[in-house]
Design a protein around this motif. Structure first.
Motif, short mmCIF file in Angstrom:
data_model
loop_
_atom_site.label_atom_id
_atom_site.label_comp_id
_atom_site.label_asym_id
_atom_site.label_seq_id
_atom_site.Cartn_x
_atom_site.Cartn_y
_atom_site.Cartn_z
N ALA A 96 61.73 25.50 18.24
CA ALA A 96 61.61 26.40 19.39
C ALA A 96 62.71 27.45 19.30
CB ALA A 96 61.74 25.61 20.69
N SER A 97 62.42 28.65 19.80
CA SER A 97 63.44 29.69 19.83
C SER A 97 64.31 29.50 21.06
CB SER A 97 62.79 31.07 19.83
OG SER A 97 61.88 31.22 20.89
N GLY A 98 65.55 29.94 20.94
CA GLY A 98 66.47 29.82 22.07
C GLY A 98 66.09 30.74 23.21
N SER A 99 65.39 31.83 22.91
CA SER A 99 64.94 32.78 23.92
C SER A 99 63.82 33.63 23.33
CB SER A 99 66.11 33.68 24.36
OG SER A 99 66.59 34.41 23.26
N ASP A 100 63.26 34.51 24.14
CA ASP A 100 62.27 35.46 23.64
C ASP A 100 62.97 36.46 22.73
OD1 ASP A 100 60.52 34.15 25.27
OD2 ASP A 100 60.15 35.83 26.62
N PHE A 101 62.22 37.07 21.80
CA PHE A 101 62.79 38.09 20.94
C PHE A 101 61.79 39.23 20.77
CE2 PHE A 101 61.01 34.65 18.44
CZ PHE A 101 60.26 35.25 17.44
N SER A 102 62.28 40.39 20.32
CA SER A 102 61.44 41.58 20.16
C SER A 102 60.54 41.46 18.95
CB SER A 102 62.31 42.83 19.98
OG SER A 102 63.00 43.10 21.16
N LEU A 103 59.38 42.07 19.07
CA LEU A 103 58.39 42.09 18.00
C LEU A 103 57.74 43.46 18.04
CD1 LEU A 103 56.90 40.06 16.02
CD2 LEU A 103 55.20 39.89 17.81
N THR A 104 57.50 44.06 16.88
CA THR A 104 56.92 45.39 16.82
C THR A 104 55.47 45.32 16.33
OG1 THR A 104 59.08 46.34 16.34
CG2 THR A 104 57.17 47.72 15.89
N PHE A 105 54.59 45.99 17.04
CA PHE A 105 53.19 46.11 16.66
C PHE A 105 52.99 47.54 16.13
CE2 PHE A 105 53.30 42.86 19.84
CZ PHE A 105 52.34 41.95 19.47
N PHE A 106 52.28 47.67 15.01
CA PHE A 106 51.97 48.97 14.43
C PHE A 106 50.46 49.12 14.37
CE2 PHE A 106 56.15 48.05 12.75
CZ PHE A 106 56.79 49.28 12.76
N ASP A 107 50.01 50.38 14.23
CA ASP A 107 48.58 50.57 14.00
C ASP A 107 48.28 50.34 12.52
OD1 ASP A 107 49.26 52.91 12.65
OD2 ASP A 107 48.63 54.23 14.26
N ALA A 108 47.04 50.51 12.13
CA ALA A 108 46.62 50.20 10.77
C ALA A 108 47.30 51.07 9.72
CB ALA A 108 45.10 50.33 10.65
N ASN A 109 47.87 52.20 10.12
CA ASN A 109 48.57 53.08 9.18
C ASN A 109 50.08 52.91 9.25
OD1 ASN A 109 46.21 54.37 8.17
ND2 ASN A 109 46.08 55.49 10.09
N ASN A 110 50.53 51.81 9.85
CA ASN A 110 51.96 51.54 10.04
C ASN A 110 52.65 52.63 10.84
OD1 ASN A 110 51.76 49.14 8.62
ND2 ASN A 110 52.26 50.10 6.68
N LEU A 111 51.95 53.18 11.79
CA LEU A 111 52.49 54.22 12.66
C LEU A 111 52.46 53.73 14.10
CD1 LEU A 111 50.57 57.26 11.13
CD2 LEU A 111 52.94 56.59 10.69
N ASN A 112 52.97 54.53 15.00
CA ASN A 112 52.91 54.27 16.43
C ASN A 112 53.43 52.89 16.82
OD1 ASN A 112 51.61 56.81 16.81
ND2 ASN A 112 49.71 55.86 16.12
N PRO A 113 54.70 52.60 16.54
CA PRO A 113 55.22 51.28 16.88
C PRO A 113 55.27 51.04 18.39
CG PRO A 113 57.00 52.74 16.21
CD PRO A 113 55.71 53.48 15.97
N LEU A 114 54.93 49.83 18.77
CA LEU A 114 55.01 49.40 20.17
C LEU A 114 55.81 48.11 20.21
CD1 LEU A 114 51.29 49.85 21.27
CD2 LEU A 114 53.24 51.27 21.96
N GLN A 115 56.76 48.04 21.13
CA GLN A 115 57.58 46.84 21.24
C GLN A 115 56.91 45.81 22.12
OE1 GLN A 115 60.54 46.00 19.66
NE2 GLN A 115 59.93 47.75 18.46
N GLY A 116 56.85 44.58 21.61
CA GLY A 116 56.34 43.46 22.38
C GLY A 116 57.39 42.35 22.36
#
Length: 149
Positions: A96-116
């Motif tokens: 288990a992780s000690g806490s939540d952490f950031s994760l980046t989602f990209f579109d199919a061209n590895n552009l437009n990053p969104l933080q989750g």
């Protein structure tokens, strides 16, 4: 497990090769006894696929869980606003992780990053996307390191 040298009758430096093999095995045992886990495969959860030829793995070193996860993509629509299971850390439901952490989602061209956000609980990595994801629309690409709980 460590790659060991094959020992054959009459080989040059045979005793040294045997000693080297014992050292490698002992080092692996020490790592396992201290809670380290070598690179191990994962099982993708229902609703997720990976780009062909991509190897997704995890390991534990000390108090850190490291995950290599490149080119993961949803195979069905994923709603925003709640955690969604992506993969299982094979053989270790206690992780288990000690806490939540950031994760980046990209579109199919590895552009437009969104933080989750992401978390590991019960040996499973779950993500919460910043917006609803349609099947195949975005990829999770990255190498994640998080502290163990």
């Amino acid at each position: 497990m460590t790659d060991l040298k094959k020992i054959t009758t009459g080989m040059a430096n045979g005793p040294e090769a045997i000693d080297e093999n014992f050292t490698k095995v002992n080092n692996d045992l020490i790592k396992l006894q201290t809670g380290d886990i070598p690179w191990t495969g994962v099982a993708l959860s229902s609703g997720w696929g990976a780009v062909s030829g991509v190897l997704t793995q995890y390991r534990v070193i000390g108090d850190h869980i490291e995950i290599k996860a490149y080119g993961l993509k949803p195979t069905k629509d994923i709603p925003a606003g709640s955690f969604y299971e992506v993969l299982t850390l094979s053989g270790h439901p206690e992780l288990a992780s000690g806490s939540d952490f950031s994760l980046t989602f990209f579109d199919a061209n590895n552009l437009n990053p969104l933080q989750g956000r992401a978390r590991i609980s019960g040996g499973k990595l779950s993500v919460i996307p910043p917006l609803a994801l349609t099947a195949g629309s975005r990829y999770v690409i990255g190498f994640f390191i998080t502290d163990k709980a």
